[in-house]
Write an enzyme that holds these catalytic residues in place. Structure first.
Site, PDB file in Angstrom:
ATOM      1  N   ASP A 137       0.775  -1.235   0.000  1.00  0.00           N
ATOM      2  CA  ASP A 137       0.000   0.000   0.000  1.00  0.00           C
ATOM      3  C   ASP A 137       0.811   1.292   0.000  1.00  0.00           C
ATOM      4  O   ASP A 137       0.538   2.209  -0.745  1.00  0.00           O
ATOM      5  CB  ASP A 137      -0.904   0.037   1.237  1.00  0.00           C
ATOM      6  CG  ASP A 137      -1.783  -1.192   1.340  1.00  0.00           C
ATOM      7  OD1 ASP A 137      -1.618  -2.120   0.531  1.00  0.00           O
ATOM      8  OD2 ASP A 137      -2.634  -1.206   2.235  1.00  0.00           O
TER       9      ASP A 137
ATOM     10  N   GLU B 128       3.198  -8.913  11.575  1.00  0.00           N
ATOM     11  CA  GLU B 128       2.804  -8.471  10.234  1.00  0.00           C
ATOM     12  C   GLU B 128       4.041  -8.061   9.423  1.00  0.00           C
ATOM     13  O   GLU B 128       4.163  -8.379   8.250  1.00  0.00           O
ATOM     14  CB  GLU B 128       1.843  -7.282  10.381  1.00  0.00           C
ATOM     15  CG  GLU B 128       1.252  -6.788   9.090  1.00  0.00           C
ATOM     16  CD  GLU B 128       0.350  -5.557   9.319  1.00  0.00           C
ATOM     17  OE1 GLU B 128       0.227  -5.093  10.476  1.00  0.00           O
ATOM     18  OE2 GLU B 128      -0.226  -5.081   8.328  1.00  0.00           O
TER      19      GLU B 128
HETATM   20  C1  9WN Z   1      -5.749  -2.054   3.304  1.00  0.00           C
HETATM   21  C2  9WN Z   1      -4.601  -7.063   5.318  1.00  0.00           C
HETATM   22  C3  9WN Z   1      -4.025  -5.969   4.433  1.00  0.00           C
HETATM   23  C4  9WN Z   1      -3.012  -6.516   3.418  1.00  0.00           C
HETATM   24  C5  9WN Z   1      -2.256  -5.409   2.694  1.00  0.00           C
HETATM   25  C6  9WN Z   1      -1.682  -4.458   3.734  1.00  0.00           C
HETATM   26  C7  9WN Z   1      -2.787  -3.911   4.638  1.00  0.00           C
HETATM   27  C8  9WN Z   1      -4.910  -2.636   4.445  1.00  0.00           C
HETATM   28  C9  9WN Z   1      -4.678  -1.537   5.467  1.00  0.00           C
HETATM   29  O1  9WN Z   1      -3.420  -5.001   5.279  1.00  0.00           O
HETATM   30  O2  9WN Z   1      -3.697  -3.150   3.870  1.00  0.00           O
HETATM   31  O3  9WN Z   1      -6.105  -3.068   2.432  1.00  0.00           O
HETATM   32  O4  9WN Z   1      -5.664  -1.199   6.153  1.00  0.00           O
HETATM   33  O5  9WN Z   1      -3.573  -1.015   5.569  1.00  0.00           O
HETATM   34  O6  9WN Z   1      -0.943  -3.436   3.139  1.00  0.00           O
HETATM   35  O7  9WN Z   1      -1.259  -5.961   1.880  1.00  0.00           O
HETATM   36  O8  9WN Z   1      -3.661  -7.321   2.489  1.00  0.00           O
HETATM   37  O9  9WN Z   1      -3.580  -7.814   5.887  1.00  0.00           O
END
Ligand code: 9WN
Length: 490
Positions: A224, A457
């Site tokens: 992201d 994470e």
């Molecule tokens: C937005 C769930 C997700 C991952 C992504 C990570 C993060 C979300 C956030 O978490 O994104 O989708 O709220 O930051 O960047 O890769 O799928 O684990």
């Protein structure tokens, strides 16, 4: 490529407690820890990435999670993928979040209300209120997806953007580990849905017109907050009051310095609102949408998905050749459009400006997972991986960004820290190209990291501290895969 090869191999016998016999004491403990986390994050129909930070189902997380569950609970792995694909839209897109109706809006932002806007709920089947996947905007009405709520629960709503397609890899891994009649039935159910997902990405998202898919939001990349998006984001006009209208929740759960800045977050919301208010239509995105980028990681995973589909096609009696041809074409396009001989790696292309983002980010190394990547590019990516910029070593796996860059940030989301899913992909890619020793170094460093710091994470690329959410599902799942299958078939 290693994930898409031959059916079932048994890598050893399983002890009475479900732990593979070949594991020593420390690895057996690591295995048990990972299975405990996945059990705790299982809701009965799907696995959440994290109980604290991400209480719904996420798309590419589900793919990685199924690869780990393939070793311990194949039934749950199939169920997880089914749960996600039950929320597939009629145009083939698989939403990046499928919301759990039992979780309140307060527990995650942006939740279903944000994604719905004033037009009503967004989701498949009964929940969609006829829009936008109810064929608004001329999307093809392929209503093969089961209505949400078929499990007896209320309809599950969704976001309207996507994430990298790692699900065919997941499905093939589950089948390869535990083939049989029931597993073949699961593949038969999934195959047309996986094909529709690929078709959506290959057609509606071919905004640049050359055959690569464009992402319409940084969240679609899965990476992201990567510097990959900085240039394209800088051109997005921020709606000034957007953060007054919508309150963030992520930085109330984890430290702000580990998460995107407010300025970046305001841009994320602005882009999402633009797509939402256009009814999630993909027609004519070029002139009206502020963010359109061809990502090397996303497209490499699309290619890898075609190769997994070729394997699945052989089981379900479909034509594998068409999938292999598509993978070959994606590989060629990646080299032609996104490879920069000067940096020796791949870079995202901004479709709006025609410019490649110069930052050296780890998504620029992911095309290694494609077996037909030419030797020149493979050698070049390996050199970058071994250089000071990414510095694979026994001490630390690969960071998400160039360590020598002035704005390398060891704490902040995707701007430096180490992620296990990315390193798992690099491990598989290196093996695919015969780089067994380097692959072994990545694998050992990743396992050491989780053993020493926990199933976080992400991790600080200097002192190895765990960051973000603890008890994170894909870290646990991919640890299982690394332990169970150190020498996957090529
Ligand atoms: C937005 C769930 C997700 C991952 C992504 C990570 C993060 C979300 C956030 O978490 O994104 O989708 O709220 O930051 O960047 O890769 O799928 O684990």
């Amino acid at each position: 490529m290693s994930f898409v090869a031959k059916p079932a191999r048994n890598t050893g016998s399983i002890g009475p407690d479900g732990v593979p016999d070949q594991l020593g004491e420390a690895d057996a403990a690591l295995w048990r820890g990972a299975t405990t986390i996945l059990a705790a994050n299982w809701t009965g129909t799907h696995t959440v990435p994290s109980r604290t930070l991400y209480p719904h189902q996420w798309s590419w997380d589900a793919g990685f999670i199924s690869i780990g569950l393939a070793h311990t609970a194949p039934d749950r792995a199939w169920r997880d993928l089914r749960s996600l694909f039950e929320a597939q839209w009629p145009d083939g897109r698989v939403p990046h979040i499928v919301f759990d109706p039992g979780v309140t809006e307060r527990d995650y932002f942006p939740g279903p209300t944000f994604w719905a806007g004033e037009g009503g709920p967004v989701g498949s089947g009964r929940g969609n209120g006829g829009r936008p996947n109810g064929n608004a905007g001329g999307t093809p009405d392929r209503t093969f997806s089961a209505p949400a709520g078929t499990n007896g629960g209320p309809a599950r709503l969704s976001s309207g953007i996507v994430q990298p397609p790692v699900h065919a890899l997941g499905a093939w891994t589950i089948y390869r580990r535990a083939p049989g009649h029931a597993a073949a039935e699961e593949l038969r159910w999934l195959y047309p849905r996986l094909v529709a997902q690929q078709e959506y990405l290959a057609t509606a998202r071919d905004v640049g017109g050359a055959g690569l898919s464009a992402i319409v939001h940084p969240w679609e990349s899965g990476l992201d907050n990567s510097p990959s998006w900085d240039e394209a984001l800088a051109a997005v006009p921020v709606t000034p009051d957007v953060l007054r209208r919508y309150a963030r929740r992520d930085n109330q759960v984890v430290a702000s310095k580990h998460r995107p800045t407010d300025e970046d977050y305001a841009r994320y919301l602005t882009i999402a609102l633009s797509y939402r208010d256009g009814g999630y239509r993909d027609a004519d995105l070029g002139p009206r949408h502020p963010f359109l980028v061809e990502c090397p990681g996303f497209n490499a995973l699309r290619g890898a998905a075609e190769l997994a589909l070729a394997r699945i096609a052989e089981v379900v009696g479909a034509d594998p050749a068409v999938h292999r041809a598509r993978a070959a074409s994606i590989t060629r396009l990646l080299v032609d459009r996104l490879f920069d001989p000067e940096t020796g790696m791949f870079h995202p292309l901004d479709v709006r400006t025609g410019r490649r983002n110069p930052a050296r980010c780890v998504n620029g190394l992911l095309p290694l997972i494609l077996p037909e990547l030419p030797a020149v590019q493979v050698a070049s990516l390996v050199a970058v991986l071994e250089s000071d910029r990414f510095g694979v070593s026994a001490r630390m796996p690969v960071p998400s960004y160039d360590r020598t860059a002035a704005d390398f940030d060891p704490f902040r989301y995707w701007r430096g820290p180490v992620w296990s899913n990315i390193n798992w992909l690099l491990w598989r890619g290196l093996r695919t190209h015969g780089q067994v020793e380097l692959a072994g170094t990545v694998r050992a460093a990743l396992l050491d990291l989780v053993r020493g710091s926990g199933y976080y994470e992400y991790f600080h690329p200097g002192n190895a501290a765990g960051i973000g959410s603890p008890a994170f599902s894909w870290t646990a799942a991919l640890t299982l895969d690394l332990l169970a299958d150190p020498d996957p078939p090529a």
